[in-house]
Design a protein around this motif. Structure first.
Motif, PDB file in Angstrom:
ATOM      1  N   TYR A  91      66.236  65.354  28.777  1.00 44.87           N
ATOM      2  CA  TYR A  91      65.188  65.807  29.696  1.00 44.87           C
ATOM      3  C   TYR A  91      64.916  64.705  30.710  1.00 44.87           C
ATOM      4  N   GLY A  92      64.712  65.081  31.963  1.00 43.43           N
ATOM      5  CA  GLY A  92      64.465  64.075  32.989  1.00 43.43           C
ATOM      6  C   GLY A  92      63.492  64.543  34.051  1.00 43.43           C
ATOM      7  N   LEU A  93      63.093  63.610  34.905  1.00 43.08           N
ATOM      8  CA  LEU A  93      62.145  63.868  35.985  1.00 43.08           C
ATOM      9  C   LEU A  93      62.667  63.271  37.283  1.00 43.08           C
ATOM     10  N   PHE A  94      62.620  64.032  38.368  1.00 41.77           N
ATOM     11  CA  PHE A  94      62.782  63.467  39.701  1.00 41.77           C
ATOM     12  C   PHE A  94      61.400  63.009  40.156  1.00 41.77           C
ATOM     13  N   THR A  95      61.302  61.778  40.657  1.00 37.46           N
ATOM     14  CA  THR A  95      60.017  61.255  41.133  1.00 37.46           C
ATOM     15  C   THR A  95      60.082  60.967  42.627  1.00 37.46           C
ATOM     16  N   ASN A  96      58.905  60.948  43.266  1.00 40.13           N
ATOM     17  CA  ASN A  96      58.843  60.582  44.676  1.00 40.13           C
ATOM     18  C   ASN A  96      58.350  59.141  44.821  1.00 40.13           C
ATOM     19  N   GLU A  97      58.205  58.682  46.039  1.00 33.51           N
ATOM     20  CA  GLU A  97      57.860  57.278  46.280  1.00 33.51           C
ATOM     21  C   GLU A  97      56.463  56.911  45.799  1.00 33.51           C
ATOM     22  N   ARG A  98      55.627  57.897  45.564  1.00 24.35           N
ATOM     23  CA  ARG A  98      54.273  57.637  45.035  1.00 24.35           C
ATOM     24  C   ARG A  98      54.226  57.771  43.516  1.00 24.35           C
ATOM     25  N   GLY A  99      55.369  58.056  42.917  1.00 27.78           N
ATOM     26  CA  GLY A  99      55.407  58.237  41.470  1.00 27.78           C
ATOM     27  C   GLY A  99      55.137  59.655  41.025  1.00 27.78           C
ATOM     28  N   GLY A 100      54.928  60.571  41.995  1.00 24.80           N
ATOM     29  CA  GLY A 100      54.706  61.969  41.664  1.00 24.80           C
ATOM     30  C   GLY A 100      55.983  62.645  41.184  1.00 24.80           C
ATOM     31  N   ILE A 101      55.842  63.752  40.499  1.00 23.81           N
ATOM     32  CA  ILE A 101      56.979  64.452  39.915  1.00 23.81           C
ATOM     33  C   ILE A 101      57.475  65.533  40.872  1.00 23.81           C
ATOM     34  N   ALA A 273      66.631  47.039  30.256  1.00 19.06           N
ATOM     35  CA  ALA A 273      67.940  46.582  30.745  1.00 19.06           C
ATOM     36  C   ALA A 273      68.182  46.959  32.202  1.00 19.06           C
ATOM     37  N   ARG A 274      67.676  48.108  32.625  1.00 15.37           N
ATOM     38  CA  ARG A 274      67.813  48.550  34.024  1.00 15.37           C
ATOM     39  C   ARG A 274      66.439  49.019  34.510  1.00 15.37           C
ATOM     40  N   ALA A 275      65.485  48.129  34.439  1.00 14.95           N
ATOM     41  CA  ALA A 275      64.102  48.465  34.779  1.00 14.95           C
ATOM     42  C   ALA A 275      63.972  48.872  36.243  1.00 14.95           C
ATOM     43  N   GLY A 276      63.156  49.899  36.469  1.00 15.08           N
ATOM     44  CA  GLY A 276      62.866  50.317  37.841  1.00 15.08           C
ATOM     45  C   GLY A 276      64.079  50.875  38.554  1.00 15.08           C
ATOM     46  N   GLY A 277      64.045  50.752  39.874  1.00 13.54           N
ATOM     47  CA  GLY A 277      65.157  51.242  40.670  1.00 13.54           C
ATOM     48  C   GLY A 277      65.113  52.726  40.959  1.00 13.54           C
ATOM     49  N   PHE A 278      64.018  53.385  40.585  1.00 14.28           N
ATOM     50  CA  PHE A 278      63.845  54.809  40.876  1.00 14.28           C
ATOM     51  C   PHE A 278      62.622  54.979  41.773  1.00 14.28           C
ATOM     52  N   PRO A 279      62.515  56.078  42.506  1.00  8.21           N
ATOM     53  CA  PRO A 279      61.377  56.272  43.410  1.00  8.21           C
ATOM     54  C   PRO A 279      60.043  56.200  42.659  1.00  8.21           C
TER      55      PRO A 279
END
Length: 380
Positions: A91-101, A273-279
């Protein structure tokens, strides 16, 4: 506003629904079955007891392939895709630059071909055009995105789903929750995952569109299986504490306020190990560190039999508005009204009593643990 019937898309199973006497309604731009002759309650209880067959072909199906496909997709979501094992779904989530889903979705890794990742992605119907454009804008040149608009998607859900499906493919007996395989079901090549949206054991099957009706009719010949509409699908997922995008989560909610922290992989969190890097990573990490959001998604149960529907305001004993219901119904299995909603932080502890405003009355509700019924996923 509902679209005119002639402007709605039809799923590959449309003629089967009409043949079976379904009540059809507009949903996410499609003509979809909301219920059949037994009605929503009986369909709900049949799925909990035996096996229900759902048409979910309105969902978006996408195949991503290429040497960087997993890395490309991981940049768009706070989920570990690079280390997702072959034959597993997540299961996953696409996020925007404000952290919204932006959307919630399912990702499956199929076996690599010539060293190239192969990812099967299922996104929500109402979001699929935007989601596909979102992915295309972020992919490397080496990653190929193929929209699988020539496939149907069905869900076979319930404690007897495995018995019905195993008559066609005994291999499903050896699958556990979130396993995925490419299998021949009644001589039809399918993508099969042991997953679903009801809280029950079950499977989702992606099928070539031109073979979908034939396969579904064979499944319906099994004594456990009946067709189930969107009405029961909604009550089943709500009893199981599962979000509906656009209602319980959206661009204004984050994984923290939406009570979906479990969906952020350990490797993608701060210190991973791969922290962050997502919107929106900075905003989401800030909320996690502060352990503080203005409001949060909670479960609610009522003490009367009156259901509390989406949009009802939630108030405290002084009558002050403290939140809103985002999904609600009477739970046929739970035996009480069940709902999800957002409450101000002070009112989110389990056991807190709040009140829903329904036709001028204040109906008492209690903040309750989700899911409202026992989930029965087959974990081995």
């Amino acid at each position: 506003m509902a679209l005119p019937t002639n402007d709605l898309h039809l799923t590959p199973l449309n003629s089967l629904h009409l043949e079976q006497g379904a009540k059809m309604v507009p949903f996410a731009g499609y003509s979809m079955p909301v219920q059949y002759a037994p009605g929503v309650k009986k369909e709900h209880l049949h799925t909990r007891k035996l096996a229900g067959l759902f048409d979910v072909s309105h969902m978006g199906q996408v195949l991503l392939s290429g040497p960087e496909a997993a890395a490309d997709l991981e940049k768009l979501m706070p989920v570990d895709i690079i280390d997702l094992p072959e034959g597993k779904q997540r299961y996953g989530l696409f996020t925007n630059e404000r952290g919204g889903i932006l959307d919630d979705l399912m990702v499956t890794r199929f076996p690599s071909v010539d060293g190239k990742d192969c990812l099967y992605v299922v996104v929500n119907a109402a979001c699929k055009v935007r989601d596909i454009a979102h992915m295309k804008a972020s992919l490397s040149e080496s990653t190929v995105l193929e929209v699988l608009d020539d496939r149907a998607l069905i869900a076979l859900q319930g404690p007897k789903a495995v018995d019905a499906l195993a008559r066609f493919a005994p291999q499903v007996n050896n699958m556990v929750f979130m396993d995925a395989r490419q299998l021949s079901i009644a001589n039809v090549d399918c993508y099969v995952s042991r997953s679903g949206y009801t809280g029950e054991d079950g499977f989702e099957l992606s099928i070539p569109a031109d073979q979908a009706i034939t396969l579904c009719k064979q499944l319906l010949e099994q004594p456990e299986v009946e067709l189930i509409g969107l009405g029961a699908r909604d009550s089943l997922r709500l009893e199981s504490g599962l979000c509906l995008y656009g209602h319980d989560i959206d661009e204004t909610t984050t994984p923290v306020s939406g009570s979906l922290l479990w969906a952020i992989s350990k490797s993608r969190r701060a210190g991973g190990a791969r922290a962050g890097g997502f919107p929106g990573a900075h905003s989401i990490f800030k909320q996690i560190d502060a352990k503080d959001v203005d409001s949060k998604r909670v479960g609610l149960t009522g003490s009367s039999r009156a259901p509390v529907r989406e949009g009802a305001e939630l108030v405290n004993k002084e009558g002050e508005v403290i939140g809103k219901v985002t999904s609600g119904t009477f739970g046929p299995t739970a035996g009480v009204p069940v709902a999800m909603g957002y409450l101000q932080k002070a009112y989110t502890p389990l056991g807190t009593e709040v009140f829903a405003l329904v036709r001028g009355k204040q109906l008492p509700m209690t903040v309750s643990k989700m899911p409202f019924i026992q989930q029965r996923y087959h974990r081995g």
